[in-house]
Write a protein that holds these residues in place. Sequence first.
Motif, short mmCIF file in Angstrom:
data_model
loop_
_atom_site.label_atom_id
_atom_site.label_comp_id
_atom_site.label_asym_id
_atom_site.label_seq_id
_atom_site.Cartn_x
_atom_site.Cartn_y
_atom_site.Cartn_z
N SER A 10 -9.51 2.19 5.22
CA SER A 10 -10.28 1.81 4.03
C SER A 10 -11.20 0.66 4.38
O SER A 10 -10.78 -0.33 4.98
CB SER A 10 -9.34 1.39 2.90
OG SER A 10 -8.58 2.50 2.45
N GLU A 45 0.85 -1.18 0.00
CA GLU A 45 0.00 0.00 0.00
C GLU A 45 0.90 1.24 0.00
O GLU A 45 2.12 1.14 0.14
CB GLU A 45 -0.92 0.01 1.22
CG GLU A 45 -0.19 0.09 2.55
CD GLU A 45 -1.10 -0.04 3.75
OE1 GLU A 45 -2.24 -0.53 3.60
OE2 GLU A 45 -0.69 0.37 4.85
N ILE A 78 -6.91 -3.21 0.36
CA ILE A 78 -7.51 -3.17 1.68
C ILE A 78 -6.56 -3.87 2.62
O ILE A 78 -6.29 -5.05 2.45
CB ILE A 78 -8.89 -3.86 1.72
CG1 ILE A 78 -9.88 -3.19 0.76
CG2 ILE A 78 -9.44 -3.88 3.14
CD1 ILE A 78 -10.32 -1.82 1.20
N VAL A 127 -14.99 1.36 -2.11
CA VAL A 127 -14.06 1.53 -0.99
C VAL A 127 -14.28 2.91 -0.40
O VAL A 127 -14.25 3.92 -1.11
CB VAL A 127 -12.59 1.39 -1.45
CG1 VAL A 127 -11.65 1.59 -0.28
CG2 VAL A 127 -12.37 0.03 -2.09
N GLN A 128 -14.52 2.96 0.91
CA GLN A 128 -14.73 4.23 1.60
C GLN A 128 -13.71 4.38 2.72
O GLN A 128 -13.09 3.41 3.14
CB GLN A 128 -16.15 4.31 2.16
CG GLN A 128 -17.27 4.05 1.16
CD GLN A 128 -17.45 5.19 0.15
OE1 GLN A 128 -16.62 6.08 0.03
NE2 GLN A 128 -18.55 5.14 -0.59
N LYS A 129 -13.53 5.60 3.20
CA LYS A 129 -12.58 5.88 4.28
C LYS A 129 -13.33 6.27 5.54
O LYS A 129 -14.21 7.15 5.51
CB LYS A 129 -11.65 7.04 3.88
CG LYS A 129 -10.65 6.70 2.79
CD LYS A 129 -9.46 5.93 3.34
CE LYS A 129 -8.36 5.79 2.28
NZ LYS A 129 -7.20 5.06 2.81
#
Length: 593
Positions: A434, A272, A399, A426-428
């Motif tokens: 994430s 990442e 993720i 994908v949301q924060k």
Amino acid sequence: MSLHNVPRQFLRAAEAPAKRTLYDILASTAAENPEAAAIDDGEILTYAELMDEVHALASELHANGIRRGDRIGIRMTSGSRDLYIAILATIAAGAAYVPVDADDPEERAEMVFSEGKINGVFTDEGFRMLAPRAGGDKHRPQLADTAWIIFTSGSTGKPKGVAVSHRSAAAFVDAEAQLFLVNSPGGPLGPEDRVLAGLSVAFDASCEEMWLAWRHGACLVPAPRSLVRSGMDLGPWLIRRDITVVSTVPTLAGLWPAEALDNIRLLIVGGEACSQELVERLATEDREMWNTYGPTEATVVASATQLRPDRPVGIGLPLAGWDLLVVDEQERPVEVGQVGELVIGGVGLARYLDPEKDAEKYAPMPTVGWPRAYRSGDHVRLEEDGLYFIGRVDDQVKIGGRRIELGEVEANVAALPNVYNSAVAVQKTGANQSVLVGYVSLDDPEAGFDHQAAHERLAETMPAALVPRICVMEELPIRTSGKVDKKALPWPLPGVGVEATDLNPTETWLAELWVDVLGTSVADADADFFTLGGTSLAAATLVGRIRQQVPTVAVRDLYDHPRLGSLAEAVESIAEKSGVSLSDATPVEPREV
């Protein structure tokens, strides 16, 4: 178009390390360092002892009928020498190992082992031949034989099996040996080093951990899975176990206290994005810090760069033996400073088990005369000093450091009962974690939607990291193309907040932290952090927030008390013993929807 204008430093296929197998590497290391520690899971196993056990188990496999070129499934609990001996014995027997995480659903394991066409399987109970036969051989692996088959998330909902040859695997190990600590004041990697083994062997990054140790005569030190999941509490363990080498994801490294890394002289991050702030904090004169990049399809790592303070974070230059091209939409190499898709060639190219998928993803690239090339789907910027990651071309996301195809998750969400239309995004969260969210509209709204049943069904078919939280909507926003407009999907989710009305002040404070960290509602004092979607990183983040008020709270306290009410009692008890007041606990600002 030729490769004439491509900077030479990106074309290193001709520099591939000498041909050998993983077994050759292990045997050579053991011959040079017979009395050095090879594995320490609480008890030391020397390289001489390891080779004896590996050869004995390989002979047992042969006696069961295993032959060179066979495939053996691995589904064993993490953290013990038995797991690693099973892997090495499989390799020594000339077979390929096909790993599945012990915590993955049964359906996932069955699918992997079925697609992998395994001949036998290792579990915690030992080895079992699926179809006993006579006539096993005693041949060691050859260069073209498969070393491992690892399954990655699939865009069609079906994970993809990727087979890596011994030639590619050993080249990766030997190429990395040319990078790390070669000019270190403390000397190169060697028998005095101790390497953390904290990753699931079902993910190819675990291969880096194992062979960082076994290529250099260092000691592999497996960490208990529960400890790895706890995030911050792994830090003190690193000190107690004298760990000197760590390969991990940036998020986890950022959670450890600075003193936990005092003895770490090699820190490798990948999987990442790595922030500049983390580099400034962790890259020191006494510690090399490296950023690595690579898809499973190109054998673990294709490029790397040493990270230094005050220098931008990139993904570096190719390993010796790998070619990296950045191309435009016509698959022509771009100029320095331009952005394009990263294409990989060279000794690290693996293959898909599915011939059609293999022919598609590793198709020739006539524009540069390559007979076989892997199109990564990653957008990068080409610069003289290396590559800089820009983003994904398709719907693959990261993720928790794992590369996930949204298509696999979307296929399973779409198959849920009473779902008419669906999308996954994908949301924060407020803690910058994430999370996967499945948005669904219903075929029969009056029939409703059973969230608990949906979660259980998804957990039966996918690893925990892929199970999304579900948001039911009257209808999903649609673009003019007819596709779901993912940018218009609601986040934070409507109505998210502390729903409970009978909480005491400590419970209320903690519940507000849960809402912010998890991005989901808390219904009552019996709410369970992990049932609500809490991950190991989310747990570490939450405890970090609690420690701002009660410094002695540990991640294990959350694992011991996952329910809100129980955690509140535990935190109050710890605060009282520490002489800390909770009366001024900072409230969390309400999240606007």
